[in-house]
Design an enzyme around this catalytic site. Structure first.
Site, PDB file in Angstrom:
ATOM      1  N   GLU A 278       0.817  -1.356  -0.154  1.00 53.58           N
ATOM      2  CA  GLU A 278      -0.099  -0.162  -0.068  1.00 53.58           C
ATOM      3  C   GLU A 278       0.856   1.221   0.071  1.00 53.58           C
ATOM      4  OE1 GLU A 278       0.188  -2.433   2.582  1.00 53.58           O
ATOM      5  OE2 GLU A 278       0.221  -1.343   4.486  1.00 53.58           O
ATOM      6  N   HIS A 302      -7.978  -3.947  -1.245  1.00 57.40           N
ATOM      7  CA  HIS A 302      -7.362  -4.323   0.138  1.00 57.40           C
ATOM      8  C   HIS A 302      -6.246  -2.903   0.119  1.00 57.40           C
ATOM      9  CE1 HIS A 302      -5.508  -6.690   3.293  1.00 57.40           C
ATOM     10  NE2 HIS A 302      -4.269  -5.740   3.032  1.00 57.40           N
ATOM     11  N   GLU A 303      -5.565  -2.963  -0.858  1.00 59.59           N
ATOM     12  CA  GLU A 303      -4.552  -1.874  -0.819  1.00 59.59           C
ATOM     13  C   GLU A 303      -5.179  -0.541  -0.979  1.00 59.59           C
ATOM     14  OE1 GLU A 303      -1.882  -3.232   0.121  1.00 59.59           O
ATOM     15  OE2 GLU A 303      -2.096  -5.302  -0.712  1.00 59.59           O
ATOM     16  N   HIS A 306      -6.014   0.391   2.679  1.00 60.50           N
ATOM     17  CA  HIS A 306      -4.991   0.826   3.407  1.00 60.50           C
ATOM     18  C   HIS A 306      -4.851   2.480   3.306  1.00 60.50           C
ATOM     19  CE1 HIS A 306      -3.282  -2.693   5.388  1.00 60.50           C
ATOM     20  NE2 HIS A 306      -2.933  -3.215   4.108  1.00 60.50           N
ATOM     21  N   GLU A 325      -4.168  -4.357   9.410  1.00 61.58           N
ATOM     22  CA  GLU A 325      -4.669  -5.688   8.249  1.00 61.58           C
ATOM     23  C   GLU A 325      -5.983  -6.097   8.708  1.00 61.58           C
ATOM     24  OE1 GLU A 325      -3.016  -5.928   5.656  1.00 61.58           O
ATOM     25  OE2 GLU A 325      -1.077  -5.190   6.206  1.00 61.58           O
ATOM     26  N   ASP A 384       8.358  -9.549  10.358  1.00 57.57           N
ATOM     27  CA  ASP A 384       7.812 -10.221   9.349  1.00 57.57           C
ATOM     28  C   ASP A 384       7.303 -11.727   9.754  1.00 57.57           C
ATOM     29  OD1 ASP A 384       8.453  -8.318   7.621  1.00 57.57           O
ATOM     30  OD2 ASP A 384       9.896  -9.409   6.618  1.00 57.57           O
ATOM     31  N   TYR A 392      -4.827 -10.712   9.714  1.00 63.48           N
ATOM     32  CA  TYR A 392      -5.896 -10.359   8.523  1.00 63.48           C
ATOM     33  C   TYR A 392      -7.204 -10.874   8.837  1.00 63.48           C
ATOM     34  CZ  TYR A 392      -1.680  -9.273   5.674  1.00 63.48           C
ATOM     35  OH  TYR A 392      -0.652  -8.769   5.189  1.00 63.48           O
TER      36      TYR A 392
HETATM   37  N1  BES Z   1       0.827  -4.579   3.838  1.00 62.49           N
HETATM   38  C1  BES Z   1       0.838  -5.612   3.228  1.00 62.49           C
HETATM   39  C2  BES Z   1       2.137  -6.291   2.798  1.00 62.49           C
HETATM   40  C3  BES Z   1       3.330  -6.338   3.844  1.00 62.49           C
HETATM   41  C4  BES Z   1       2.897  -6.961   5.133  1.00 62.49           C
HETATM   42  C5  BES Z   1       4.218  -6.544   3.636  1.00 62.49           C
HETATM   43  C6  BES Z   1       3.741  -7.247   6.022  1.00 62.49           C
HETATM   44  C7  BES Z   1       5.491  -6.680   4.366  1.00 62.49           C
HETATM   45  C8  BES Z   1       5.054  -6.972   5.688  1.00 62.49           C
HETATM   46  C9  BES Z   1      -0.193  -5.780   2.042  1.00 62.49           C
HETATM   47  O1  BES Z   1      -1.323  -4.826   2.469  1.00 62.49           O
HETATM   48  C10 BES Z   1      -0.913  -7.044   2.013  1.00 62.49           C
HETATM   49  O2  BES Z   1      -1.569  -7.505   3.072  1.00 62.49           O
HETATM   50  N2  BES Z   1      -0.663  -7.955   0.820  1.00 62.49           N
HETATM   51  C11 BES Z   1      -1.136  -9.273   0.880  1.00 62.49           C
HETATM   52  C12 BES Z   1      -2.591  -9.258  -0.122  1.00 62.49           C
HETATM   53  C13 BES Z   1      -3.905  -8.886   0.868  1.00 62.49           C
HETATM   54  C14 BES Z   1      -4.975  -8.801  -0.164  1.00 62.49           C
HETATM   55  C15 BES Z   1      -3.990 -10.015   1.804  1.00 62.49           C
HETATM   56  C16 BES Z   1      -0.185 -10.124   0.088  1.00 62.49           C
HETATM   57  O3  BES Z   1       0.731  -9.608  -0.429  1.00 62.49           O
HETATM   58  O4  BES Z   1      -0.537 -11.108   0.109  1.00 62.49           O
HETATM   59 ZN    ZN Z   2      -2.549  -5.218   3.830  1.00 67.44          ZN
END
Ligand code: BES
Ligand code: ZN
Length: 612
Positions: A278, A302-303, A306, A325, A384, A392
């Site tokens: 995002e 989703h993005e 955010h 999330e 991470d 989520y």
């Molecule tokens: N912000 C996240 C990606 C992220 C989270 C990067 C933690 C690094 C550390 C992004 O918004 C996200 O949640 N992406 C998901 C997709 C979403 C629809 C569940 C993904 O990458 O799978």
């Molecule tokens: Zn996210």
């Protein structure tokens, strides 16, 4: 020249956490804060290096004697104060696992500006350098950054914590035939100088700093939105994302005016390790969400969501990650409901809950059963590690449960007020609990609401509270019925699948029995062509089934997928499945070795943890 600041640095870590708390994942302190970053960098593809000057405007309180920035693998060339000619005393502290090194700069009470000349190290985890062969066009190299959670410090020295914010300007020099874009005001065309300038006028946390450089073109979708992508990707992406205008309208109706000016998206090469990121004004997206039928645009929703939950009101620490999330996943489904209808959003909720249930079961017996809480403990861990379906999906289910208890109107009013009151600020879990109890529970006519909501159980408990809202889908009831027919011996061609939506197929594949004869998979494959699916949400669970059940005809598709896609959400389950089957362990090792040079550094590390 390097100076020693031993007296200042003595006890640095205790001071950082005790006297001036910021976050356990950052060395920065609140007594000397960066309010604005001025970045002047060059991107060198031959040397795979970013180098230049990061200048900071700082705000000091009377205690401040030192400005501490986070760095990880950076070379620090020179530090100056104010006029850029006065050298400053600085020191790089000990390397701490996951966190990198604190850069401590001695400042005066009158200091207003600090400049750091630096360059990135050879293996900056937050940066991926792609060879031309790894791009769509195959002619030009590509670079992109990924700063969340604590990787901004691998390409810019910064106060790398979500609890502090800054505005930024940047000047980025790139090879003349490439274009640069950032999480800021962007160009729409290449220029002949290779120099691009950027402005982010709203304060953002460091994890939203982002840069991409490559053969990038732009095409508008509407007045405030467009797509950046490699030319070969552009028109497909524009078609896939054309509902963005409706998504934006729906979201603004729910949560108030979009606060960031433009909203554009950038489609990255397939090694991008996430579905989406995002980055403000410019969401980064994986090409794996372009399925051709808009069936995976929930990632885009989703993005976009955010832009409020996360970018506007930000989790104060990575332990509060569910605030980013969980809310966003709930909003994502409200957007999907507004545009594609309630049946679609319920299906997506149920797919999410299925993954949640599986992951909670795994976590229960893992080293970190506490990860099943919404508020998690990340002490000594890389943030991470906290990224799982729990923040989520359990988070989204919690908000949906609140909705069902107080009604949609009441919840929406609460949320609109929440976003306007705390815009450009951070939020802790504790503060959110307090807001819930003051603004929602205390003023609600139903006096048993507090009991019904089970707030503490949701947040600090490790299961799904008994009062969780039940989500059901007629469309999935049909899928279950057809699955049962098949398990009772009906041939696949006899199943009633003609009018199924893509989500029903995703559900079908993820609900297949764990153990099957390879011949059963062959039969399904002949009827439904799963191995050839261009939809990663169908293909990946199918390939997991294939590996678990020795269905070898799918193995070349598996290898193809793992050597072309770098999205962590898919790499983790596929490699795990291969390692769990003794017959595919060697294949896992061979494919990992072949594929890893093409993965993003963090994906490569994650794969190495699975394939030892
Ligand atoms: N912000 C996240 C990606 C992220 C989270 C990067 C933690 C690094 C550390 C992004 O918004 C996200 O949640 N992406 C998901 C997709 C979403 C629809 C569940 C993904 O990458 O799978
Ligand atoms: Zn996210």
């Amino acid at each position: 020249m390097k100076y020693h600041l031993s007296s200042l640095l003595l006890g640095l870590s205790t001071m950082a956490s005790a006297a001036y708390p910021v976050s356990q994942h950052s060395f920065s302190r609140t007594d000397a804060r960066v309010t604005h970053l001025d970045l002047d960098i060059e991107v060198n593809f031959e040397k795979k290096k970013i180098s230049g000057v990061a200048a900071y405007q700082v705000k000091l309180d009377e205690r401040a004697k030192v400005l501490i920035l986070d760095t990880n693998g950076l070379m620090i060339r020179k530090v100056t104060l104010d006029d850029e000619t006065t050298p400053a005393k600085f020191t790089l502290g000990q390397t701490v696992k996951h966190l990198g090194q604190p850069l401590a700069i001695e400042i005066k009470p009158t200091t207003r500006k600090v400049s750091v000349e630096y360059e990135t190290g050879a293996d900056a985890v937050g940066v991926q350098w792609l060879e031309p062969a790894q791009t769509g066009g195959k002619q030009q190299p590509f670079l992109f950054t990924q700063s969340q959670a604590i990787l901004a410090r691998t390409w810019v020295p910064c106060q790398d914590t979500p609890s502090l914010r800054m505005t930024y300007d940047a000047k980025v020099r790139v090879p003349k035939d490439l274009m640069a874009v950032m999480s800021a005001q962007n160009p729409t065309k290449k220029n002949s100088t290779g120099i691009y300038t950027f402005k982010m006028e709203q304060p953002i946390p460091s994890y939203l700093l982002a840069l991409a450089v490559g053969d990038i073109a732009f095409k508008a979708i509407d007045k405030r939105t467009g797509v950046y992508a490699e030319p070969s990707m552009l028109s497909r992406a524009v078609n896939e994302f054309s509902d963005i205008t409706k998504m934006m309208d729906a979201t603004e109706k729910l949560y108030g005016a979009y606060p960031w000016g433009r909203y554009d998206v950038l489609v990255l090469p397939p090694s991008f390790p996430y579905g989406g990121m995002e980055n403000p004004r410019l969401t980064f997206l994986s090409p794996t969400i372009i399925a051709g039928d808009k069936s995976l645009v929930s990632v885009l929703a989703h993005e976009l969501a955010h832009s409020w939950s996360g970018n506007l009101v930000t989790n104060a620490s990575w332990e509060d990650f569910w605030l980013n999330e969980g809310f966003t996943t709930y909003f994502e489904r409200r957007i999907i409901e507004a545009i594609y209808g309630i049946d679609q959003s319920k299906m997506e909720f149920m797919i999410g809950l299925h993954s949640l249930q599986e992951q909670m079961d795994e976590k229960k017996t893992s080293k970190h059963p506490g990860d099943n809480q919404l508020f998690i403990n990340l002490k000594g861990r890389n943030p991470d590690e906290g990224v799982s379906f729990i923040p989520y999906e359990k988070g989204a289910l919690f908000i949906a449960t609140i909705e069902s208890a107080v009604g949609r109107e009441t919840l929406d009013a609460f949320l609109r007020d929440y976003f306007s009151t705390y815009a450009f600020q951070t939020m802790t879990t504790e503060k959110f609990i307090q807001l819930l109890s003051e603004k929602l529970i205390a003023v609600h006519p139903d006096k048993s609401l507090a009991k019904k909501l089970q707030v503490k159980e949701w947040i600090y408990g490790r299961g799904i509270p008994s009062g969780a809202v039940k989500i059901e889908s007629d469309a999935f009831a049909k899928v279950n019925a057809e699955l049962a027919k098949w398990e009772n011996g009906a041939t696949p061609s006899k199943l009633e699948t003609k009018k199924w939506a893509t989500a029903q197929w995703i559900y079908f594949v993820s609900k297949l029995p764990k153990k099957m004869e390879p011949e059963k998979l062959a039969e399904l494959d002949r009827a439904f062509r799963f191995t050839k699916s261009g939809n990663a949400e169908i293909l990946v669970p199918w390939l997991q089934s294939a590996v678990r059940n020795d269905y070898e005809p799918a193995y070349s598709a598996l290898e193809m997928f793992l050597t072309s896609v770098g999205r962590l959400k898919y790499l983790r389950p596929l490699y795990t499945e291969m390692i769990n089957n003794p017959k595919t362990v060697d294949m896992a090792k061979r494919v990992a070795t072949k594929a890893k040079p093409g993965y993003h550094p963090s994906a490569s590390t994650a794969v190495s943890h699975i394939v030892k």
